[in-house]
Design a protein around this motif. Structure first.
Motif, PDB file in Angstrom:
ATOM      1  N   LYS A 117      -5.464  -1.166   4.879  1.00  0.00           N
ATOM      2  CA  LYS A 117      -4.875  -2.187   5.749  1.00  0.00           C
ATOM      3  C   LYS A 117      -3.795  -1.610   6.653  1.00  0.00           C
ATOM      4  O   LYS A 117      -3.601  -2.077   7.772  1.00  0.00           O
ATOM      5  CB  LYS A 117      -4.277  -3.308   4.892  1.00  0.00           C
ATOM      6  CG  LYS A 117      -5.299  -4.270   4.359  1.00  0.00           C
ATOM      7  CD  LYS A 117      -4.642  -5.428   3.636  1.00  0.00           C
ATOM      8  CE  LYS A 117      -5.683  -6.394   3.104  1.00  0.00           C
ATOM      9  NZ  LYS A 117      -5.086  -7.472   2.290  1.00  0.00           N
ATOM     10  N   SER A 118      -3.092  -0.595   6.150  1.00  0.00           N
ATOM     11  CA  SER A 118      -2.019  -0.006   6.956  1.00  0.00           C
ATOM     12  C   SER A 118      -2.549   0.489   8.299  1.00  0.00           C
ATOM     13  O   SER A 118      -1.837   0.450   9.308  1.00  0.00           O
ATOM     14  CB  SER A 118      -1.359   1.145   6.200  1.00  0.00           C
ATOM     15  OG  SER A 118      -2.321   2.077   5.765  1.00  0.00           O
TER      16      SER A 118
ATOM     17  N   GLU B 290       0.857  -1.188   0.000  1.00  0.00           N
ATOM     18  CA  GLU B 290       0.000   0.000   0.000  1.00  0.00           C
ATOM     19  C   GLU B 290       0.887   1.230   0.000  1.00  0.00           C
ATOM     20  O   GLU B 290       1.794   1.346   0.830  1.00  0.00           O
ATOM     21  CB  GLU B 290      -0.864   0.048   1.267  1.00  0.00           C
ATOM     22  CG  GLU B 290      -2.144  -0.724   1.168  1.00  0.00           C
ATOM     23  CD  GLU B 290      -3.003  -0.532   2.424  1.00  0.00           C
ATOM     24  OE1 GLU B 290      -3.945  -1.299   2.574  1.00  0.00           O
ATOM     25  OE2 GLU B 290      -2.698   0.355   3.249  1.00  0.00           O
ATOM     26  N   SER B 291       0.596   2.126  -0.919  1.00  0.00           N
ATOM     27  CA  SER B 291       1.296   3.406  -0.924  1.00  0.00           C
ATOM     28  C   SER B 291       0.270   4.510  -0.733  1.00  0.00           C
ATOM     29  O   SER B 291      -0.930   4.246  -0.657  1.00  0.00           O
ATOM     30  CB  SER B 291       2.027   3.599  -2.249  1.00  0.00           C
ATOM     31  OG  SER B 291       1.102   3.881  -3.283  1.00  0.00           O
ATOM     32  N   VAL B 292       0.760   5.734  -0.676  1.00  0.00           N
ATOM     33  CA  VAL B 292      -0.179   6.846  -0.538  1.00  0.00           C
ATOM     34  C   VAL B 292      -1.046   6.980  -1.793  1.00  0.00           C
ATOM     35  O   VAL B 292      -2.104   7.598  -1.743  1.00  0.00           O
ATOM     36  CB  VAL B 292       0.565   8.178  -0.269  1.00  0.00           C
ATOM     37  CG1 VAL B 292       1.214   8.151   1.097  1.00  0.00           C
ATOM     38  CG2 VAL B 292       1.604   8.456  -1.346  1.00  0.00           C
ATOM     39  N   LYS B 293      -0.611   6.395  -2.900  1.00  0.00           N
ATOM     40  CA  LYS B 293      -1.372   6.531  -4.145  1.00  0.00           C
ATOM     41  C   LYS B 293      -2.282   5.342  -4.433  1.00  0.00           C
ATOM     42  O   LYS B 293      -3.342   5.503  -5.025  1.00  0.00           O
ATOM     43  CB  LYS B 293      -0.412   6.649  -5.329  1.00  0.00           C
ATOM     44  CG  LYS B 293       0.374   7.937  -5.405  1.00  0.00           C
ATOM     45  CD  LYS B 293       1.255   7.862  -6.640  1.00  0.00           C
ATOM     46  CE  LYS B 293       2.198   9.053  -6.743  1.00  0.00           C
ATOM     47  NZ  LYS B 293       3.175   8.839  -7.828  1.00  0.00           N
ATOM     48  N   ALA B 294      -1.812   4.119  -4.116  1.00  0.00           N
ATOM     49  CA  ALA B 294      -2.538   2.933  -4.580  1.00  0.00           C
ATOM     50  C   ALA B 294      -2.141   1.705  -3.777  1.00  0.00           C
ATOM     51  O   ALA B 294      -1.170   1.737  -3.014  1.00  0.00           O
ATOM     52  CB  ALA B 294      -2.230   2.689  -6.055  1.00  0.00           C
ATOM     53  N   ALA B 295      -2.894   0.651  -3.960  1.00  0.00           N
ATOM     54  CA  ALA B 295      -2.523  -0.651  -3.404  1.00  0.00           C
ATOM     55  C   ALA B 295      -2.265  -1.585  -4.581  1.00  0.00           C
ATOM     56  O   ALA B 295      -2.992  -1.556  -5.575  1.00  0.00           O
ATOM     57  CB  ALA B 295      -3.633  -1.197  -2.531  1.00  0.00           C
ATOM     58  N   SER B 296      -1.230  -2.391  -4.465  1.00  0.00           N
ATOM     59  CA  SER B 296      -0.873  -3.272  -5.568  1.00  0.00           C
ATOM     60  C   SER B 296      -0.405  -4.606  -5.022  1.00  0.00           C
ATOM     61  O   SER B 296       0.297  -4.656  -4.010  1.00  0.00           O
ATOM     62  CB  SER B 296       0.253  -2.614  -6.379  1.00  0.00           C
ATOM     63  OG  SER B 296       0.551  -3.386  -7.513  1.00  0.00           O
TER      64      SER B 296
END
Lengths: 130, 258
Positions: B59-60, A62-68
């Motif tokens: 989830k984070s 998970e990033s601030v932009k998207a989940a991959s």
């Protein structure tokens, strides 16, 4: 151009593979991938002992932009995960080929290594995405 | 009409659910939409849906200090907390909001994360233009789930966005290893008591020992922009967006999948 170490192998889904010996490889995501994702805030990794086939989902970034999703580029058993990423997911951005590694696989078929991209092939792939 | 599901010859899924549902059902709906792309039943599509009051977190957030306590507190206040699989940050859901989920099949080298945000943001900006509202994309300090792909109106956030990428693994569906299924999600602040949503969101952060940062005057609802409100207004906006999206996704499909 992002950093693409010549000693590593790669797959099109932007994971890198380092062959460690004894049929064990270390997996992470490439500098190019972390750059696309932006600041990584969370990494979910597989359980140690999990048996995965090449191409199976192995975790989520998970990033601030998207989940991959993150994929197992090769078949085998997960023998280690980078537990440091739980508290410090930013390592994926700051050191993608070092402290930002994801997991290690004990390969079930080392012949699968022959299907991987080398640095030159992966560079060409990244250039086609630019 | 509720639960209108169609897929035409171009394999475009179109779903509209007008009645607010539990947030878990809404998330299930958008995942079923994504599954249609993963299984090759659709090349692209969209779902318009509404959720009952809830807080949705990535989830984070589950690894934050006092996460369970924060969930319990919010639940007692009438705001159940549900974990979603797209990135971003805490986002409130409410009967007055409209959710837009867009899915599409693409090559990894065909569409960047930024490009794909433009797909969903431009659809919404185009729709807003029909009402004389000029939207643009930018980050808003103090807004919920802030990011550079908020849709903002005069410096106030109207729409939040997030996305999830999955690799298409079915050999019968993919052409090669770079085929991806992409889910993009937008929540549109259509109507509702916005300050109460920021209050509960900030309470969540505070319980997790994080600094509450969401500021009410950094947001705006469509009801404020169009001087209308209530259930009939939300339904009117939902139907209107459905019409725009239907054409937008048809055009997108013609451009990319013909």
């Amino acid at each position: 151009m992002s950093n693409i170490p010549s000693e590593l192998k790669y797959v099109a889904s932007h994971e890198w593979i380092r062959v460690e010996g004894d049929g064990i490889v270390t997996i992470g995501v490439t500098d190019h991938a972390q750059d696309l994702l932006g600041d990584v805030v969370f990494v979910e990794l597989p359980d140690v002992g999990a048996e995965l086939a090449g191409g199976d989902e192995a975790g989520v970034v998970e990033s601030v932009k998207a989940a991959s999703d993150v994929y197992a580029p090769l078949s085998g058993e997960i023998v280690a995960i980078n537990e440091e990423l739980e508290d410090s997911p930013e390592l994926v951005n700051s050191d993608p080929y070092g402290d930002g590694w994801f997991f290690k696989i004990k390969l079930s078929d080392t012949a699968e290594l022959n299907d991987l991209l080398d640095a030159e092939g992966y560079t060409g792939l990244c250039e086609s995405e630019a | 009409m509720n639960s209108l599901v169609t897929a035409d010859y171009r394999r475009i899924a179109k779903i509209k659910v007008s009645t607010p549902m539990h947030i878990s059902s809404g998330l299930d709906l958008e995942h079923s939409l994504l599954d249609q792309v993963l299984k090759g039943d659709a090349q692209c599509g969209y779902a318009l849906w509404r959720s009952k009051q809830a807080l949705v977190v990535p989830k984070s957030a589950t690894h934050r200090e006092n996460f369970e306590q924060a969930c319990d507190f919010c639940e007692t206040q009438g705001w159940p907390v549900v974990v979603r699989s797209t990135g971003g940050e805490l986002t409130p859901q409410h009967e007055g909001f409209i959710n837009l989920s867009i899915v599409l099949k693409c090559k990894k080298n065909q569409l960047s994360i930024k490009d794909s945000y433009q797909v969903i943001c431009q659809a919404i900006i185009q729709w807003l233009g029909q009402y004389g509202i000029k939207g643009s994309c930018s980050s808003i300090d103090g807004a919920f789930c802030d990011g550079e792909f908020n849709v903002v109106i005069d410096g106030k956030k109207l729409v939040g966005t997030a996305q999830r990428w999955k690799k298409i693994t079915d050999p019968a569906v993919r052409d090669d290893g770079s085929d991806m299924a992409l889910l993009m999600h937008a929540v549109i602040l259509c109507d509702g008591d916005l300050p109460s949503m920021w209050n509960i969101s900030n309470a969540f952060y505070k319980t997790c020992n994080l600094k509450p940062f969401i500021v009410d005057n950094k947001h705006i609802a469509l009801s404020q922009l169009l001087n209308d409100h209530g259930e009939s207004f939300v339904l009117k906006m939902l139907d209107s967006l459905d019409v725009t999206l239907s054409k937008y996704i048809d055009d997108f499909s013609d451009e990319h999948f013909k």
